[in-house]
Structure formats: structure tokens, C-alpha cells
Design a protein around this motif. Structure first.
Motif, PDB file in Angstrom:
ATOM      1  N   UNK A  55      42.601  52.673  31.366  1.00 43.68           N
ATOM      2  CA  UNK A  55      41.544  53.671  31.220  1.00 43.68           C
ATOM      3  C   UNK A  55      41.123  54.217  32.579  1.00 43.68           C
ATOM      4  N   UNK A  56      41.051  53.326  33.590  1.00 44.13           N
ATOM      5  CA  UNK A  56      40.690  53.774  34.936  1.00 44.13           C
ATOM      6  C   UNK A  56      41.731  54.747  35.478  1.00 44.13           C
ATOM      7  N   UNK A  57      43.003  54.479  35.185  1.00 43.84           N
ATOM      8  CA  UNK A  57      44.067  55.375  35.630  1.00 43.84           C
ATOM      9  C   UNK A  57      43.947  56.751  34.974  1.00 43.84           C
ATOM     10  N   UNK A  58      43.649  56.758  33.662  1.00 43.63           N
ATOM     11  CA  UNK A  58      43.492  58.033  32.963  1.00 43.63           C
ATOM     12  C   UNK A  58      42.269  58.798  33.442  1.00 43.63           C
ATOM     13  N   UNK A  59      41.179  58.082  33.701  1.00 39.31           N
ATOM     14  CA  UNK A  59      39.992  58.729  34.251  1.00 39.31           C
ATOM     15  C   UNK A  59      40.268  59.286  35.646  1.00 39.31           C
ATOM     16  N   UNK A  60      41.022  58.516  36.442  1.00 40.38           N
ATOM     17  CA  UNK A  60      41.380  58.987  37.779  1.00 40.38           C
ATOM     18  C   UNK A  60      42.190  60.278  37.703  1.00 40.38           C
ATOM     19  N   UNK A  61      43.108  60.348  36.743  1.00 37.12           N
ATOM     20  CA  UNK A  61      43.906  61.557  36.571  1.00 37.12           C
ATOM     21  C   UNK A  61      43.023  62.740  36.182  1.00 37.12           C
ATOM     22  N   UNK A  62      42.026  62.498  35.317  1.00 36.78           N
ATOM     23  CA  UNK A  62      41.117  63.564  34.903  1.00 36.78           C
ATOM     24  C   UNK A  62      40.257  64.036  36.073  1.00 36.78           C
ATOM     25  N   UNK A  73      42.064  72.700  30.900  1.00 32.33           N
ATOM     26  CA  UNK A  73      42.921  72.127  29.867  1.00 32.33           C
ATOM     27  C   UNK A  73      43.508  70.793  30.280  1.00 32.33           C
ATOM     28  N   UNK A  74      43.982  70.674  31.526  1.00 32.71           N
ATOM     29  CA  UNK A  74      44.565  69.422  32.012  1.00 32.71           C
ATOM     30  C   UNK A  74      43.488  68.338  32.088  1.00 32.71           C
ATOM     31  N   UNK A  75      42.301  68.720  32.558  1.00 30.03           N
ATOM     32  CA  UNK A  75      41.211  67.749  32.661  1.00 30.03           C
ATOM     33  C   UNK A  75      40.826  67.208  31.287  1.00 30.03           C
ATOM     34  N   UNK A  76      40.699  68.118  30.308  1.00 34.72           N
ATOM     35  CA  UNK A  76      40.333  67.700  28.955  1.00 34.72           C
ATOM     36  C   UNK A  76      41.426  66.836  28.345  1.00 34.72           C
ATOM     37  N   UNK A  77      42.683  67.201  28.595  1.00 31.14           N
ATOM     38  CA  UNK A  77      43.801  66.448  28.044  1.00 31.14           C
ATOM     39  C   UNK A  77      43.804  65.012  28.580  1.00 31.14           C
ATOM     40  N   UNK A  78      43.603  64.841  29.887  1.00 32.52           N
ATOM     41  CA  UNK A  78      43.578  63.498  30.470  1.00 32.52           C
ATOM     42  C   UNK A  78      42.362  62.717  29.985  1.00 32.52           C
ATOM     43  N   UNK A  79      41.246  63.407  29.804  1.00 28.80           N
ATOM     44  CA  UNK A  79      40.023  62.737  29.356  1.00 28.80           C
ATOM     45  C   UNK A  79      40.180  62.203  27.939  1.00 28.80           C
ATOM     46  N   UNK A  87      35.833  51.739  26.167  1.00 29.31           N
ATOM     47  CA  UNK A  87      35.248  51.949  27.490  1.00 29.31           C
ATOM     48  C   UNK A  87      33.736  52.134  27.437  1.00 29.31           C
ATOM     49  N   UNK A  88      33.226  52.913  26.471  1.00 28.43           N
ATOM     50  CA  UNK A  88      31.792  53.223  26.455  1.00 28.43           C
ATOM     51  C   UNK A  88      30.935  51.960  26.299  1.00 28.43           C
ATOM     52  N   UNK A  89      31.149  51.133  25.258  1.00 29.31           N
ATOM     53  CA  UNK A  89      30.338  49.909  25.178  1.00 29.31           C
ATOM     54  C   UNK A  89      30.599  48.946  26.325  1.00 29.31           C
ATOM     55  N   UNK A  90      31.836  48.912  26.805  1.00 22.49           N
ATOM     56  CA  UNK A  90      32.148  48.042  27.935  1.00 22.49           C
ATOM     57  C   UNK A  90      31.357  48.490  29.168  1.00 22.49           C
ATOM     58  N   UNK A  91      31.318  49.807  29.415  1.00 22.19           N
ATOM     59  CA  UNK A  91      30.587  50.337  30.566  1.00 22.19           C
ATOM     60  C   UNK A  91      29.092  50.089  30.440  1.00 22.19           C
ATOM     61  N   UNK A  92      28.554  50.253  29.234  1.00 22.80           N
ATOM     62  CA  UNK A  92      27.124  49.987  29.020  1.00 22.80           C
ATOM     63  C   UNK A  92      26.811  48.529  29.326  1.00 22.80           C
TER      64      UNK A  92
END
Length: 320
Positions: A55-62, A73-79, A87-92
Motif C-alpha cells: 500500500x505504501x508503494x502504491x501511495x508513493x506512486x500516486x 488520471x494517473x494519480x487517481x488510478x494509482x490511488x 489501510x484506513x482503519x490501520x492508519x486510524x
């Protein structure tokens, strides 16, 4: 490697899954506030390391696509590729655990600095085993010489505290970028890196005081580090795995200077021979060492359940 999430039934309700991931995130957050206990190691133990790094790698790409103007478009696709359900509950949970741990640690570090540093020294000293043994390759004399050279460099750099510049946005951003690199490798603690820079206490104080400007600037640095430093470190680990860990071992060993329990206050950071509370601080060093040794033993047995007595515990950062 078995993961805890696989032990849960596949038809578990979403609320239970979110609560479980939040709990696992809180354990990582608590660990990240302790110099020497790597959040990556805890993530490995609780079974989310590979998914978290993915997930960190995909976020880094975004983030990189956004910063380099590759298009919405590329940013949304990677996101969209990020596993947000995990990730969301883990981050919270990580944020809540980090805030709780920082609240409890702040008085310890500020009021009992020598004792706190003694505990942290033991934690990091035991953590050196991770990069030292992580490649599974035998060290040569040249490797020891290279590690020694970087240890001397790190020893010198950690004598130059930047804590006096904690109000400089560039310094705070850089600290965030450096700290986030600890996500990539079990054994490397983000809090330890902050302590070595002299930025640990300012950051903990900012979290406790809800200093939005500082936290936002630090967060920006984490995003930059996620987009640049983490990717670079992953590339180095993939192409020069053993040499990277040799350098990392030397840097961590030299940076132990920042945690010597008998040193002057900021900004001089002069080192002294043990001269006060020697039995107590030596006991805390041993305690910290044993805590991390136990954590690493559990992680090793989870990763290699059938050969837990192996000599070298490989770090799961060799393959990407």
C-alpha cells in the motif's frame, strides 16, 4: 508466512474486520513512538507487513504522479489500487496508538532523560541484529570496514543536533521524510532516527500540544519521503541488498551516540563516562535489549515456523 487475518473467518462482518485492523494499527503506532522497537517489526509479527508495504508503494506512486504532473488520471488510478479497506482503519489505529504512546513517553523523556535514553539504547542495540543478519550472507573484512566508516560518519553527524532549528519548516519536513523510511525495513525505528537528529522531543511535544502547523509540515515531509526516499531505498535493497544492510548496520551503530545515557543537554551533547545512576541505567539497557530480542524472536518464529533455530533471520525486504 502465516498472517493473523487469515485466522479469522472469511465471512466476518466488516465492523469486526475494521476494529481488528485498527487494533493492529495501534500496536504499530505504539511501537513507532519507542526508539528501537521498529513498527516494521511489529507489522511483521501481526501479519500486515507485506500488505502495508504494498500500500505504501502504491501511495508513493500516486504522490509521485501528483508531484511530477503526470496527470489526474494517473494519480487517481494509482490511488484506487490502494487497499483502503485495510489501510484506513490501520492508519486510524496507528495515529491513536502513536498519540497515546507519545503522551506517556513525553514526561519520561523530559523528566528522566538519562533513564529513558538508557532504555532506548538497549532497544536499538538489540535491533542491530536485524540489518546485520538480514541478508543471510557472510560479512567480509571489507564489509566490516565499510560499516565502520559509516558508523564514524553517523557518530559525527549525531553530534550535530538540529533540535535548535525545530521551528524551521525545512528541517521539520526533512525529519518527516527521514522518519518515514523506517517503514521499509523491520529493525529500523523512525523514532530512533528522530532521536539521532535531536528531533524526537520537539515532535512528541508537537503531537501532545496539537501543534497543527508542525504536524502538517512533518506530514508533508512524510509524503515527500514516501514518494522519493522509500522508493529509493526499495531500489537499493532490490539491487544492492547486502551492501545496503552493511551500510545501515554501520549507520545505526554510530547513531547510538545519540542515545548514550550519560551526555550533556542540548545543544552540546557532550558524552561522559558513567557517573550517576549507573546500576539503574545499566539495568534499563539490559531490559531494553531483552524486550527487542524477544520481539525479534517472535517475528523470526512466525516467519520460519519450521526452522526457528536458524542462525540468520532473513528480513522480508529482499524481494519486491
Amino acid at each position: 508466512m502465516p498472517v493473523l487475518s487469515q485466522a479469522l473467518p472469511d465471512n466476518r462482518p466488516p465492523a469486526e474486520s475494521h476494529a481488528f485492523n485498527a487494533f493492529r494499527g495501534s500496536l504499530i503506532g505504539i511501537a513507532e513512538a519507542l526508539p528501537g522497537i521498529s513498527g516494521g517489526t511489529v507489522a511483521l509479527i501481526i501479519g500486515v507487513f507485506e500488505r502495508l508495504i504494498g500500500a505504501a508503494s502504491q501511495l508513493a506512486a500516486a504522490v509521485r504522479a501528483l508531484l511530477t504532473g503526470q496527470g489526474r488520471g494517473r494519480t487517481v488510478s494509482e490511488t484506487r489500487r490502494v487497499d483502503w479497506r485495510m489501510i484506513v482503519p490501520l492508519a486510524i489505529g496507528m495515529v491513536l496508538g502513536l498519540l497515546l504512546s507519545a503522551r506517556l513517553l513525553a514526561p519520561l523523556v523530559s523528566e528522566h532523560t538519562g533513564h529513558a535514553y538508557a532504555l532506548f539504547f538497549g532497544l536499538v542495540l538489540a535491533s542491530l541484529w536485524v540489518p546485520y543478519s538480514g541478508s543471510g550472507q557472510r560479512w567480509t573484512a571489507a564489509h566490516y570496514a565499510l560499516a565502520l566508516a559509516f558508523a564514524v560518519l553517523a557518530f559525527w553527524l549525531t553530534s550535530l543536533s538540529v533540535a535548535a532549528s525545530a521551528d524551521n519548516p525545512l528541517i521539520v519536513t526533512g525529519a518527516g521524510a527521514i522518519a518515514v523510511t523506517a517503514l521499509i525495513l523491520p529493525g529500523l525505528s523512525g523514532s530512533f532516527l528522530l532521536l539521532a537528529l535531536g528531533m524526537y522531543e520537539p515532535t512528541v511535544d508537537a503531537l501532545n500540544d496539537r501543534d497543527i502547523a508542525y504536524v502538517a509540515t512533518f506530514g508533508l515531509g512524510m509524503l515527500v519521503g514516501l514518494a522519493v526516499a522509500v522508493k529509493s531505498l526499495r531500489w537499493l535493497l532490490h539491487h544492492y541488498h547486502h551492501m545496503t544492510l552493511v551500510v545501515l548496520t554501520g549507520v545505526m551503530a554510530g547513531a547510538l551516540r545519540a542515545l548514550w545515557p550519560w551526555q550533556g543537554d542540548e545543544p552540546d551533547r557532550v558524552l561522559y563516562a558513567p557517573n550517576e545512576a549507573v546500576p539503574e541505567r545499566l539495568g534499563l539497557i539490559v531490559l531494553g535489549f531483552l524486550v527487542v530480542a524477544g520481539v525479534l524472536l517472535v517475528a523470526h518464529r512466525r516467519q520460519h515456523p519450521r526452522r526457528s533455530r536458524g542462525r540468520h533471520a532473513r528480513v522480508p525486504t529482499r524481494r519486491w
